[in-house]
Design a protein around this motif. Structure first.
Motif, PDB file in Angstrom:
ATOM      1  N   LEU B   4       0.872  -1.258  -0.060  1.00 53.84           N
ATOM      2  CA  LEU B   4       0.294   0.605   0.094  1.00 53.84           C
ATOM      3  C   LEU B   4       1.101   1.371   0.270  1.00 53.84           C
ATOM      4  O   LEU B   4       1.865   1.514   0.778  1.00 53.84           O
ATOM      5  N   THR B   5       0.547   2.190  -0.483  1.00 55.15           N
ATOM      6  CA  THR B   5       1.171   2.771  -1.099  1.00 55.15           C
ATOM      7  C   THR B   5       0.347   4.399  -0.542  1.00 55.15           C
ATOM      8  O   THR B   5      -0.209   4.699  -0.276  1.00 55.15           O
ATOM      9  N   GLN B   6       1.080   5.214   1.079  1.00 57.69           N
ATOM     10  CA  GLN B   6       1.555   6.146   1.086  1.00 57.69           C
ATOM     11  C   GLN B   6       1.875   8.028   1.221  1.00 57.69           C
ATOM     12  O   GLN B   6       3.764   7.290   1.068  1.00 57.69           O
ATOM     13  N   PRO B   7       1.683   8.854   1.378  1.00 54.91           N
ATOM     14  CA  PRO B   7       2.625  10.096   0.879  1.00 54.91           C
ATOM     15  C   PRO B   7       3.725   9.712   2.494  1.00 54.91           C
ATOM     16  O   PRO B   7       3.059   9.687   3.253  1.00 54.91           O
ATOM     17  N   PRO B   8       5.048   9.569   2.631  1.00 56.87           N
ATOM     18  CA  PRO B   8       5.386   9.826   3.451  1.00 56.87           C
ATOM     19  C   PRO B   8       5.322  10.761   4.246  1.00 56.87           C
ATOM     20  O   PRO B   8       5.868  10.785   5.164  1.00 56.87           O
ATOM     21  N   SER B   9       4.459  12.130   3.627  1.00 60.72           N
ATOM     22  CA  SER B   9       4.711  13.124   4.479  1.00 60.72           C
ATOM     23  C   SER B   9       3.549  14.160   4.360  1.00 60.72           C
ATOM     24  O   SER B   9       3.513  13.865   3.271  1.00 60.72           O
ATOM     25  N   ALA B  10       2.828  14.950   5.258  1.00 56.86           N
ATOM     26  CA  ALA B  10       1.578  15.544   4.374  1.00 56.86           C
ATOM     27  C   ALA B  10       2.210  16.639   5.340  1.00 56.86           C
ATOM     28  O   ALA B  10       2.031  16.652   7.408  1.00 56.86           O
ATOM     29  N   SER B  11       0.985  18.194   5.622  1.00 55.56           N
ATOM     30  CA  SER B  11       1.100  19.237   6.425  1.00 55.56           C
ATOM     31  C   SER B  11      -0.250  20.256   6.355  1.00 55.56           C
ATOM     32  O   SER B  11      -0.833  19.716   5.274  1.00 55.56           O
ATOM     33  N   GLY B  12      -0.221  20.727   7.308  1.00 55.28           N
ATOM     34  CA  GLY B  12      -1.615  21.580   7.368  1.00 55.28           C
ATOM     35  C   GLY B  12      -1.152  22.573   8.460  1.00 55.28           C
ATOM     36  O   GLY B  12      -0.448  22.288   9.553  1.00 55.28           O
TER      37      GLY B  12
END
Lengths: 125, 112
Positions: B4-12
């Motif tokens: 399963l592929t997830q983005p390694p990072s996210a921000s807000g």
């Protein structure tokens, strides 16, 4: 309340064996499949093994197949992970986790809904 | 390499809406329920979303899950500083010689 408590972790040398235990309470243990999941230092979650409600169906990650054995004793509300031929790659926190379902091929598969607090295994010479 | 592929990072920033994706295939996401977990440093993961879009009691309504085809998403609205954590998707996969429980690589959410 629903609880899973792991034990048996420690520091061991490469090539040796170790047995982890997971004691369950607060729910009807024999109605739920159980997983072991591990997390190496600074890494993500890695599934290790799962066991159906009656212990008939055992599922293993390729990384541990042939070295680890998962089993359960429904009379003692306990699941075990017998780990053999340990290498430094097996160093991780090992979590016991409950599956909502039975993990039987005759049923629909669900997923993990409750986690234990983990036990640490360090393989080092 | 995770199945399963997830983005390694996210921000807000606080108050914003953030989504974290989880991409899979016919052998996993399309045919099985997706679960989402939240993990803070030094603690065990906790289920955030189960069976694609269900929230356990105690999980704020700000967290929601959805699935379409071979992809799933976790949305967090009204972002708060305490949401800063790692998030993992997981499901069963039928392609590896038998049912295997698989995880995404995890997404580190930073609240700016």
């Amino acid at each position: 309340q629903v609880q899973l408590v792991e034990s048996g972790g420690g520091v061991v040398q490469p090539g040796t064996s170790l047995r982890l235990s997971c004691a369950a309470s607060g729910f009807t243990f024999s109605n739920f499949a159980i997983h072991w999941v591990r997390q190496a230092p600074g890494k993500g979650l890695e599934w290790v093994a799962a066991l159906s409600i009656d212990g008939t169906y055992k599922y293993y990650a390729d990384s541990v197949k042939g070295r680890f054995i998962i089993s359960r004793d429904n009379s003692r509300n306990t699941v075990f992970l017998q780990m053999g031929l340990l290498t430094t790659e097996d160093t991780a926190i090992y979590y016991c986790a409950r599956d909502e379902g039975a993990a039987m091929p005759t049923d629909y598969y669900f997923g993990v809904d409750v986690w234990g607090q983990g036990t640490t295994v360090t393989v080092s010479s | 390499q995770s199945v399963l592929t997830q983005p390694p990072s996210a921000s807000g920033t606080p108050g914003q809406r953030v989504t974290i994706s989880c991409s899979g295939s016919n052998s996993n996401i399309r045919n099985h329920y997706i679960y989402w977990y939240q993990q803070f440093p030094g603690t065990a993961p906790k289920v955030l979303i189960y069976r694609d879009s269900q929230r356990p009691s105690g999980v704020p309504e700000r967290f929601s899950g959805s699935k379409s085809g071979t992809s799933a998403s976790l949305a967090i609205s009204g972002l708060r500083s305490e949401d800063e954590a790692h998030y993992y998707c997981a499901t069963w996969d039928d392609s590896l010689g038998g049912p295997n429980w698989v995880f995404g690589g995890g997404t580190k959410l930073t609240v700016l």
